[in-house]
Design a protein around this motif. Sequence first.
Motif, PDB file in Angstrom:
ATOM      1  N   HIS A  49     -98.009 -22.185  -4.332  1.00  0.00           N
ATOM      2  CA  HIS A  49     -96.288 -22.004  -3.544  1.00  0.00           C
ATOM      3  C   HIS A  49     -95.482 -23.117  -4.431  1.00  0.00           C
ATOM      4  O   HIS A  49     -94.223 -23.030  -4.562  1.00  0.00           O
ATOM      5  CB  HIS A  49     -96.354 -22.792  -2.361  1.00  0.00           C
ATOM      6  CG  HIS A  49     -97.204 -21.891  -1.418  1.00  0.00           C
ATOM      7  ND1 HIS A  49     -97.020 -20.300  -1.148  1.00  0.00           N
ATOM      8  CD2 HIS A  49     -98.286 -21.834  -0.714  1.00  0.00           C
ATOM      9  CE1 HIS A  49     -97.776 -19.798  -0.502  1.00  0.00           C
ATOM     10  NE2 HIS A  49     -98.515 -20.576   0.202  1.00  0.00           N
ATOM     11  N   ASP A  95     -91.888 -17.678   5.940  1.00  0.00           N
ATOM     12  CA  ASP A  95     -92.876 -18.320   4.764  1.00  0.00           C
ATOM     13  C   ASP A  95     -93.324 -19.781   5.038  1.00  0.00           C
ATOM     14  O   ASP A  95     -92.633 -20.454   4.244  1.00  0.00           O
ATOM     15  CB  ASP A  95     -92.255 -17.799   3.323  1.00  0.00           C
ATOM     16  CG  ASP A  95     -93.270 -17.791   2.361  1.00  0.00           C
ATOM     17  OD1 ASP A  95     -94.425 -18.292   2.623  1.00  0.00           O
ATOM     18  OD2 ASP A  95     -93.048 -17.420   1.214  1.00  0.00           O
ATOM     19  N   PHE A 113     -94.654 -21.704   2.002  1.00  0.00           N
ATOM     20  CA  PHE A 113     -93.708 -21.957   1.003  1.00  0.00           C
ATOM     21  C   PHE A 113     -92.729 -22.845   1.306  1.00  0.00           C
ATOM     22  O   PHE A 113     -92.478 -23.924   0.546  1.00  0.00           O
ATOM     23  CB  PHE A 113     -93.033 -20.643   0.620  1.00  0.00           C
ATOM     24  CG  PHE A 113     -92.058 -20.672  -0.672  1.00  0.00           C
ATOM     25  CD1 PHE A 113     -92.724 -20.690  -2.048  1.00  0.00           C
ATOM     26  CD2 PHE A 113     -90.738 -21.020  -0.641  1.00  0.00           C
ATOM     27  CE1 PHE A 113     -91.784 -20.742  -2.969  1.00  0.00           C
ATOM     28  CE2 PHE A 113     -89.902 -21.213  -1.662  1.00  0.00           C
ATOM     29  CZ  PHE A 113     -90.481 -20.886  -2.958  1.00  0.00           C
TER      30      PHE A 113
END
Length: 314
Positions: free
Chosen positions: A73, A279, A282
Amino acid sequence: MAKAYNDTAKIQNKKNKSKKNYQSNFILYLFLAPAVILVFIFNYIPMYGVTIAFKDFSPIKGILESNWVGFSHFIDFLESPNFQQIFMNTIKLSGFELLIGFPVPIILALMLNQVRRAKVKKNIQLIVYAPYFLSTVVIAGMLFIFLSPAGPVNGILTLFMDEPVNFMTDPSYFRSVFIASGIWQVAGFSSIIYVAALSNVDPQLHDAATIDGATLLQRIIHIDIQALKPTISVLFILAIGGIMGVGFEKAYLLQTDMNIPASEIIDTYVYKRGLQAGDWSFGAAVGLFNSVISLILLVVANTVIKRLNGETLY
């Protein structure tokens, strides 16, 4: 042999002193225990959640069962096409805010310190402190109203210009609006610490300097500012450490589709990508990247200032 005996004796003496100190201050440690426990539960245990930055986190699987992806990430963020723009927006916005905004509370405190009439001083303090207690949402709403094409600011500007200025949609004006409104909101309240530090200055120093022929400016430079140096150093180190934390709320509230090239910062990007888009891993990775940069800046600033004037945060 004698040296080893002396070292052992010193260690034993330290242990005895620590034991006596603990016994004599047992009640104080007992009062401190609840605060330490709360900090540990709510500040340190949740740090385990940072591990989702290194995993492909799934709410169904949980943190432990989610797949480990390492620095994937972080690499995605660094290689993303808008990384440079977001990073530079954050640095520019926070850097200019620090450069322009940090001296303002100091100057304000020095000016307030010269006001001798207590009633006038209190009224001035009330006026400059008041904006701090306004909600960020209220501040953003006020800015949109006052700086709109039909607002009072443009009403004055159109007396000298043909067209109104689009302050809230033109990216070139975003930083100026953000920084100026931030200074107006927090400068007064931030000056409280400096005012308190100046209250400890011995008036006899000013009297002696006046007798020696020192001007007001010379007294401010050589007495007041010298008294503020430790406070300035510590607050400057903290400000450097928080340079990556521009302030999500205000940046997000002032953001429009037109000014995104200047208003999109790391905090708003984390919110959109991590929460709105779901997400989480991330978003956690970007947030951790931001925190690591802040920690590095804090350590560097503390080391540099310690070498320059001996003042230190830790």
